[in-house]
Design a protein around this motif. Sequence first.
Motif: not given
Length: 283
Positions: A240-265
């Motif tokens: 429920e909160n993964f996207e929100k938490d991820l965005q919060r980390v992005s704001e703290k670090t000022r790094l842009k979010i990129k999704e890993a290609d399928e198969g890495w996880a």
Amino acid sequence: MTHGILGLIVCPMVDDNLIYSLDKDTEDKKIIVVDNENNTSIKNKLDHIGERYEVVPWRDILSRTYELDRDSFTIVIYMINLGLHSRPDELKIKVEEIAEDMQPYVDGIGFYLGTCGNGGWDIPKWCEEKGYKPSAMFCDENGCPCHDCVGINISGGPKYLEMQKKYTGHLYIFPAMATNYDEFMEADQAESDATEASLTDEMREVLGIEPGRDGYMRWLLNLGGYEYILKLDTGIGDRENFEKDLQRVSEKTRLKIKEADEGWADLRPTDALYDKCKSFLSA
């Protein structure tokens, strides 16, 4: 029907992996959570999946005031401090101490944690050399230990090296890392505070370091050439909160979010660890 006592030593950064396995396993279990200051996360997650548990003081287990049930499928969960990741020597001492204390009470031990800077620390091998009960930790498909929480969630070292080549300059974030980001960073807070305190305003201006922990972290990431957060979606954890938490980390670090290609996880190390742990008990 499985019966026996399984001891689990668990870092909060990978308790999602344990919860995933417990939820998949439909067999009846008797879960004991050791009463300590590190167990809030695991209790909340057990509640969320509707898994019943008891909270028992460690001293009551050691003194046999509380008798563990060997005729049932009993799981004893001992949560450790997430902050130990930044103090590898203390982590090793603590984990080995708990494993030693568990010996008279369990039939096998699962280590739900990474080695976090303790190169060459093969915990099951150490247990075997000590003549302890059978044990297991997260390993890749070749049986080599997964040494940190990222490796655990992508299936080990060789794949980790491949990912570092493909995704250079990326901060790897999976669901539990996004959830626990502040606590993870706080483990190094004392050292960061001391470094920051030594910086004059003139030094900050010259180096481009903004005030506060986040400002110092942004400077370190920039110094290391980081540009992106790499989103590694394992499919487990706080959905429920993964996207929100991820965005919060992005704001703290000022790094842009990129999704890993399928198969890495990859949850194969998680599945393999749980299955091996259950194999230590009687069917």
